[in-house]
Structure formats: C-alpha cells, structure tokens
Design an enzyme around this catalytic site. Structure first.
Site, PDB file in Angstrom:
ATOM      1  N   SER A  43       0.826  -1.207   0.000  1.00 38.12           N
ATOM      2  CA  SER A  43       0.000   0.000   0.000  1.00 38.12           C
ATOM      3  C   SER A  43       0.858   1.254   0.000  1.00 38.12           C
ATOM      4  O   SER A  43       0.470   2.270  -0.586  1.00 38.12           O
ATOM      5  CB  SER A  43      -0.964   0.002   1.185  1.00 38.12           C
ATOM      6  OG  SER A  43      -0.291  -0.140   2.408  1.00 38.12           O
ATOM      7  N   GLU A  44       2.032   1.235   0.669  1.00 40.46           N
ATOM      8  CA  GLU A  44       2.951   2.359   0.595  1.00 40.46           C
ATOM      9  C   GLU A  44       4.406   1.903   0.627  1.00 40.46           C
ATOM     10  O   GLU A  44       4.741   0.926   1.317  1.00 40.46           O
ATOM     11  CB  GLU A  44       2.751   3.343   1.754  1.00 40.46           C
ATOM     12  CG  GLU A  44       1.766   4.464   1.477  1.00 40.46           C
ATOM     13  CD  GLU A  44       0.347   4.055   1.760  1.00 40.46           C
ATOM     14  OE1 GLU A  44      -0.577   4.754   1.302  1.00 40.46           O
ATOM     15  OE2 GLU A  44       0.148   3.027   2.428  1.00 40.46           O
ATOM     16  N   THR A  45       5.220   2.622  -0.116  1.00 43.03           N
ATOM     17  CA  THR A  45       6.676   2.558   0.003  1.00 43.03           C
ATOM     18  C   THR A  45       7.139   3.936   0.467  1.00 43.03           C
ATOM     19  O   THR A  45       6.779   4.947  -0.134  1.00 43.03           O
ATOM     20  CB  THR A  45       7.341   2.196  -1.331  1.00 43.03           C
ATOM     21  OG1 THR A  45       6.947   0.862  -1.710  1.00 43.03           O
ATOM     22  CG2 THR A  45       8.859   2.253  -1.211  1.00 43.03           C
ATOM     23  N   HIS A  71       1.171   4.334   8.705  1.00 46.57           N
ATOM     24  CA  HIS A  71       1.904   3.096   8.986  1.00 46.57           C
ATOM     25  C   HIS A  71       3.304   3.124   8.384  1.00 46.57           C
ATOM     26  O   HIS A  71       4.247   2.583   8.971  1.00 46.57           O
ATOM     27  CB  HIS A  71       1.111   1.878   8.494  1.00 46.57           C
ATOM     28  CG  HIS A  71       1.235   1.579   7.042  1.00 46.57           C
ATOM     29  ND1 HIS A  71       0.533   2.258   6.077  1.00 46.57           N
ATOM     30  CD2 HIS A  71       1.993   0.657   6.382  1.00 46.57           C
ATOM     31  CE1 HIS A  71       0.845   1.771   4.901  1.00 46.57           C
ATOM     32  NE2 HIS A  71       1.728   0.804   5.046  1.00 46.57           N
TER      33      HIS A  71
END
Length: 257
Positions: A43-45, A71
């Site tokens: 979902s995120e880097t 997060h």
C-alpha cells in the site's frame, strides 16, 4: 538501494500493515520512486533522506504519491531506530503534510499527526450502493468517512471497488463502535491502486477525531478490521492525532536498480 519490509501497527509478522522503507543518500527521479513502489506492490513505500538532524519523508502507493501515511511513517521510524540511528528515540520528518514527529517508547512508536477537520455531508444512494450497507452518517475530510449501524456491518461489508472509485474523497473509511474497541474501521483506496488498506494511519486521523467527539473521550483504542487487522492507540488533543503502535521486521533486501 536497501529496502526494509516492516509490518506496522503489529505485534508479530503477518499482521498490521506492511510497508517498504528505503533510506536514501539523495533523491532519484520520481519515476524511479514510483516504479519501485509499483514493484513492491504494497500500500505504501516510504523514502527517507537525511537533512541534518531531520529527515525528508515521502510516501508512494502503487498508484502515485500520497500526502500522508501513518503506517509507513511508523515503519520508517522503526527502521531508523533499529538499523540507522539506534541511539535516537525522537524522529522529526518533513513531509507534504508538514512536520511529523515520532517518539520511540520501548517497543511502541507514537506518531504526532494532524487531525483532519471533518464536515458532515449528506448520505447518498451512491454511498450505500458502493458499501452494500445502510449508512448512518457521512463525513468528509481528505477522505470520505461513512458511519455504519454496527461493528458486524463494518466487518461483513463487501464494497464495490468501481463504485467506491466514483465517490468523493481520496479514500473511503467505514466505521462503527466496537464491542472490544472504541471503534472498528475498514479503509479502501482503489483510486490509489489499493483495494483495502490493512491498517490506515491517516484514516485514523479522520476516524479518531470523529469518535472522540461522539464518545466524549480523548483517548481511544481502535481496531482496523481488515483481514490482517491491527490495533492503534489514539489520542486526540489540540488539533493533533497521536497514533501509537508496534512494528516488526519482515525482511531486508538489496534492490538491483
């Protein structure tokens, strides 16, 4: 390029929200940052570059750069505290959402984030069709927040991703009071290439202020009711939202760029 894979808002691997964290010496082209985020397919880097005693921090989803991510910020602080600057317990990040601070307290990390201002919006048939459940009330900040009738309605909702994409707001959060938690929430981000976010920190910068007002309490124990699940200790104070949770390392990799 070194990349740490961290499960944030988690007490053990395979729960919470996985984030990739890359600590860089400088900034490459945005196209490369986006390509790595797409390859990671999380979902995120997060990408962090040191700036004196502070860090410049950016977050990319598979669908593009985002202005706030809880997060992956927690995951970045975990990486810095354990592998880059283990002598530090206080981390200051410069981001698209301004200055963000994370404090390490033992095995927990507390994020100091801005609380989104919410305005009530009319419940529409499009919202209820997208969620597949009756909506009790609706609120808009950066994201759309829909209050459902019960925890069971939140946990069992089968949202229509195409219809969610057509709704206003960057993300959709569905939420209700919980039996064992002050609130339970699920978060959906098809506009960013993420069907359901396992644990959404920025989403709780919407949800925590909402429930703090409804429940007349400033400290909340919140549960993200995704398949992986995660617990957030939330505190709303002075226009800020403090989110605390743990993190666990899943893997470390060298990216062959």
């Amino acid at each position: 390029m070194k990349c740490w894979h961290v499960d944030a808002f988690a007490e053990k691997v395979f729960e919470g929200n996985p984030a990739a964290v890359c600590v860089l010496d400088g900034w490459p082209e945005d196209a490369l940052l986006q390509a790595v985020a797409g390859e990671n397919n999380l979902s995120e880097t997060a990408y962090a570059v040191r700036d004196g005693e502070r860090w410049r921090l950016r977050w990319f989803t598979p669908g593009g750069e985002i202005d706030l991510c809880g997060h992956a910020t927690l995951g970045t602080a975990f990486v810095l505290a354990n592998f880059v600057t283990p002598e530090k317990t206080h981390f200051v990040f410069d981001t698209m959402s301004g200055e963000l601070v994370v404090e390490r307290r033992g095995d927990m990390y507390e994020l100091d984030f801005p609380a989104y201002e919410l305005r009530g919006v009319p419940v529409t048939p499009e919202m209820e069709r997208a969620i597949g459940r009756p909506v009790k009330s609706a609120w808009m900040g950066r994201d759309l927040v829909c209050e459902l009738e019960s925890e069971e309605a939140v946990r069992t909702a089968e949202v229509d991703q195409a219809l969610v994409r057509a709704l206003d707001g960057l993300l959709l959060h569905i939420t209700a009071p919980g039996a064992d938690y002050d609130c339970v929430t699920r978060s959906f981000a098809p506009k960013l290439g993420v069907a359901e976010d396992p644990v959404c920190g920025s989403g709780h910068c919407h949800v925590a202020p909402l429930w703090a007002g409804k429940l007349h309490k400033s400290a909340l124990r919140a549960r993200q009711a995704s398949k992986r699940g995660g617990t957030l200790l939330c505190r709303v104070e002075g226009g800020r939202c403090y989110l605390a949770g743990g993190a666990v390392l899943y893997s470390t990799a060298e990216l062959n760029i």
